[in-house]
Enzyme design. Structure first.
Site, PDB file in Angstrom:
ATOM      1  N   ARG A  82       0.825  -1.214   0.000  1.00  0.00           N
ATOM      2  CA  ARG A  82       0.000   0.000   0.000  1.00  0.00           C
ATOM      3  C   ARG A  82       0.862   1.267   0.000  1.00  0.00           C
ATOM      4  NH1 ARG A  82      -4.874  -0.975   2.507  1.00  0.00           N
ATOM      5  NH2 ARG A  82      -3.703  -2.421   3.811  1.00  0.00           N
ATOM      6  N   TYR A  83       1.987   1.225   0.706  1.00  0.00           N
ATOM      7  CA  TYR A  83       2.885   2.383   0.818  1.00  0.00           C
ATOM      8  C   TYR A  83       4.197   2.022   0.115  1.00  0.00           C
ATOM      9  CZ  TYR A  83      -0.334   3.100   4.739  1.00  0.00           C
ATOM     10  OH  TYR A  83      -1.458   3.229   5.518  1.00  0.00           O
TER      11      TYR A  83
ATOM     12  N   ARG B 153       7.108   0.035   2.251  1.00  0.00           N
ATOM     13  CA  ARG B 153       6.856  -1.133   3.116  1.00  0.00           C
ATOM     14  C   ARG B 153       5.775  -2.031   2.533  1.00  0.00           C
ATOM     15  NH1 ARG B 153       3.779   3.313   6.475  1.00  0.00           N
ATOM     16  NH2 ARG B 153       4.801   4.480   4.852  1.00  0.00           N
TER      17      ARG B 153
ATOM     18  N   CYS C 278      -5.478 -17.496  13.496  1.00  0.00           N
ATOM     19  CA  CYS C 278      -5.197 -16.753  14.733  1.00  0.00           C
ATOM     20  C   CYS C 278      -5.482 -17.652  15.934  1.00  0.00           C
ATOM     21  CB  CYS C 278      -6.102 -15.528  14.837  1.00  0.00           C
ATOM     22  SG  CYS C 278      -5.882 -14.376  13.475  1.00  0.00           S
TER      23      CYS C 278
ATOM     24  N   CYS D 226     -11.029 -12.268  16.983  1.00  0.00           N
ATOM     25  CA  CYS D 226     -11.615 -11.060  17.576  1.00  0.00           C
ATOM     26  C   CYS D 226     -12.892 -10.734  16.811  1.00  0.00           C
ATOM     27  CB  CYS D 226     -10.624  -9.909  17.477  1.00  0.00           C
ATOM     28  SG  CYS D 226      -8.978 -10.376  18.078  1.00  0.00           S
TER      29      CYS D 226
ATOM     30  N   CYS E  71     -12.661  -7.982  14.112  1.00  0.00           N
ATOM     31  CA  CYS E  71     -11.484  -8.035  13.231  1.00  0.00           C
ATOM     32  C   CYS E  71     -11.757  -7.429  11.852  1.00  0.00           C
ATOM     33  CB  CYS E  71     -11.046  -9.484  13.062  1.00  0.00           C
ATOM     34  SG  CYS E  71      -9.677  -9.672  11.904  1.00  0.00           S
TER      35      CYS E  71
ATOM     36  N   ARG F  60     -10.057  -8.139   9.270  1.00  0.00           N
ATOM     37  CA  ARG F  60      -9.840  -9.168   8.242  1.00  0.00           C
ATOM     38  C   ARG F  60     -10.725 -10.384   8.517  1.00  0.00           C
ATOM     39  NH1 ARG F  60      -3.765  -8.014   8.399  1.00  0.00           N
ATOM     40  NH2 ARG F  60      -3.656  -6.301   6.928  1.00  0.00           N
TER      41      ARG F  60
ATOM     42  N   ASP G 218     -12.563  -0.391  12.327  1.00  0.00           N
ATOM     43  CA  ASP G 218     -12.836  -0.403  10.886  1.00  0.00           C
ATOM     44  C   ASP G 218     -14.269  -0.848  10.601  1.00  0.00           C
ATOM     45  OD1 ASP G 218     -10.204   0.352   9.972  1.00  0.00           O
ATOM     46  OD2 ASP G 218      -9.546  -1.574  10.796  1.00  0.00           O
TER      47      ASP G 218
ATOM     48  N   ASP H 122      -7.978   4.062   9.386  1.00  0.00           N
ATOM     49  CA  ASP H 122      -7.650   3.549   8.059  1.00  0.00           C
ATOM     50  C   ASP H 122      -8.764   4.009   7.132  1.00  0.00           C
ATOM     51  OD1 ASP H 122      -5.480   1.745   7.051  1.00  0.00           O
ATOM     52  OD2 ASP H 122      -5.723   0.946   9.091  1.00  0.00           O
TER      53      ASP H 122
ATOM     54  N   LYS I 264      -3.599   4.907   6.320  1.00  0.00           N
ATOM     55  CA  LYS I 264      -3.840   5.219   7.732  1.00  0.00           C
ATOM     56  C   LYS I 264      -3.495   6.682   7.978  1.00  0.00           C
ATOM     57  CE  LYS I 264      -2.537   1.686  10.550  1.00  0.00           C
ATOM     58  NZ  LYS I 264      -2.394   0.967   9.372  1.00  0.00           N
TER      59      LYS I 264
HETATM   60  S1  SF4 Z   1      -7.650  -8.749  15.006  1.00  0.00           S
HETATM   61 FE1  SF4 Z   1      -8.049 -10.291  13.419  1.00  0.00          FE
HETATM   62  S2  SF4 Z   1      -6.045 -10.834  12.626  1.00  0.00           S
HETATM   63 FE2  SF4 Z   1      -5.712  -9.844  14.632  1.00  0.00          FE
HETATM   64  S3  SF4 Z   1      -5.719 -11.542  16.146  1.00  0.00           S
HETATM   65 FE3  SF4 Z   1      -7.791 -10.736  16.056  1.00  0.00          FE
HETATM   66  S4  SF4 Z   1      -8.797 -12.078  14.560  1.00  0.00           S
HETATM   67 FE4  SF4 Z   1      -6.596 -12.330  14.235  1.00  0.00          FE
END
Ligand code: SF4
Length: 350
Positions: free
Chosen positions: A86-87, A90, A99, A103, A106, A108, A267, A304, A311
């Site tokens: 994206r940048y 990096r 994971c 979460c 999340c 993603r 997000d 973001d 960001k």
């Molecule tokens: S925020 Fe998303 S990518 Fe990060 S640990 Fe939690 S579930 Fe996994």
């Protein structure tokens, strides 16, 4: 083994009568919880901030019009599998999309914990080649998913290959493992991170209750190896949208040598509206730390921009033009001062 939905029901973390509804959530978004995090939950508290982060709720079935499948536009900037560029200087390298916990907020969530979650050897080699061929890339952020779910042998291989790319200056890992599964931070894992180049670690913590004795020991194993640690926190309604909670979290992190780096505005991921805090409320919280807490304990509050535009800091600016040639600057008590100061201002009586 992580707890899945049925385990959560068996241990009283979800009500059995909600299971059918929650199976519909789990069919869309992965569910897992470590024993360490389960042990922090008070099942009698319906507003428990640890449960809110990991135990699924029917609220996740409700999408709002502004929510997106790829809220920060990773796909748009992904030239090949496993790379997000994206940048200019990096890239993200995503060797694994699994994971230790999932979460509920999340960004993603549409991709983590799904089939095809590991980059195979050929795809990883293509990702390394992509980095090797672009001398403008100075930093590689190894993320996912959670790269610390990889065996130390595989992590060491990634570090070794990146360490040999001459134009790289920094190898950065993003992980939730030291917080949610601290026993994984073994001597072998720490040794896998040894490199000539600077290796940084960014851990993810959202509530002071996550800073357990086991987590502290894991962090100590990393800092004793000379690895600089930073943290990122997601601002979440009902979890940490409170100045005292944020202050305790950031002070706790700094006291264990972890510098708070980013406070993320949540997000626009699908099914996460129940976590969202308004921008103005977020700005008030971020500003409330100014002046009361050491600068060491103050992360940058960032957003973001949806669509993959990057960001940006969204902290209110303390200084504004005063309408002539000077500036007006606000102190932490909300009092404004001219800059440069009025020559008569603060002049000591003779
Ligand atoms: S925020 Fe998303 S990518 Fe990060 S640990 Fe939690 S579930 Fe996994």
């Amino acid at each position: 083994m992580p707890l899945r939905l049925d385990d959560m029901a068996a241990s009283g973390l979800v009500a059995p009568e909600r299971l059918d509804e929650l199976r519909r959530v789990a069919a869309q978004f992965a569910v897992a919880l470590t024993d360490d995090m389960a042990g922090l939950i008070d099942p009698a508290d319906p507003a428990d901030p640890i449960a809110a982060q990991f135990v699924p709720t029917p609220a996740e079935l409700a999408d709002t019009p502004e929510e997106q499948v790829d809220p920060i536009g990773d796909d748009r900037w992904s030239p090949i599998s496993g790379i997000v560029h994206r940048y200019p200087d990096r890239v993200l390298l995503k060797p694994i999309l699994l994971c230790p916990v999932y979460c509920r907020f999340c960004f993603r969530r549409e991709v983590v914990g799904k089939k095809g979650a590991m980059l195979d050897r050929e795809a990883l080699e293509r990702a390394f080649d992509y980095i090797r061929k672009r001398p403008q890339i100075w930093e590689v952020i190894v993320t996912g998913g959670d790269p610390f779910l990889l065996a130390p042998r595989r992590l060491a291989e990634i570090v070794r290959v990146l360490d040999q790319i001459r134009h790289l200056g920094v190898i950065r890992f993003h992980t939730r493992v030291p917080v949610v599964d601290p026993r994984r931070i073994t001597a072998a894992l720490v040794a896998a991170l040894a490199a000539e180049k600077a290796v940084y670690l960014v851990i993810h913590a959202n509530h002071p209750r996550e800073l357990t004795a086991q987590m502290r020991e894991a962090v100590l194993r990393l800092t004793r190896a000379g690895i600089p640690l930073l943290s990122q926190t997601v601002l979440l309604r009902g979890v940490n949208d409170d100045a005292a909670i944020l202050e305790a979290l950031f002070r706790g992190l700094v006291a264990m040598r972890v510098k708070p780096y980013y406070l993320h505005h949540p997000d626009l991921a699908r099914g996460t509206s129940h976590f969202r805090v308004g921008i103005a409320a977020g700005q008030r919280l971020a500003s409330s730390l100014r002046g009361t807490v050491s600068g060491l304990c103050q992360p940058t509050y960032v957003l973001d921009i949806p669509g993959g535009y990057g960001k940006v800091p969204i902290v209110p600016c303390a200084i504004t033009p005063d309408g002539s040639s000077g500036w007006s600057v606000e102190d932490s008590a909300g009092v404004r001062h001219p800059y440069p100061p009025d020559p008569d201002h603060n002049r000591r009586p003779k």
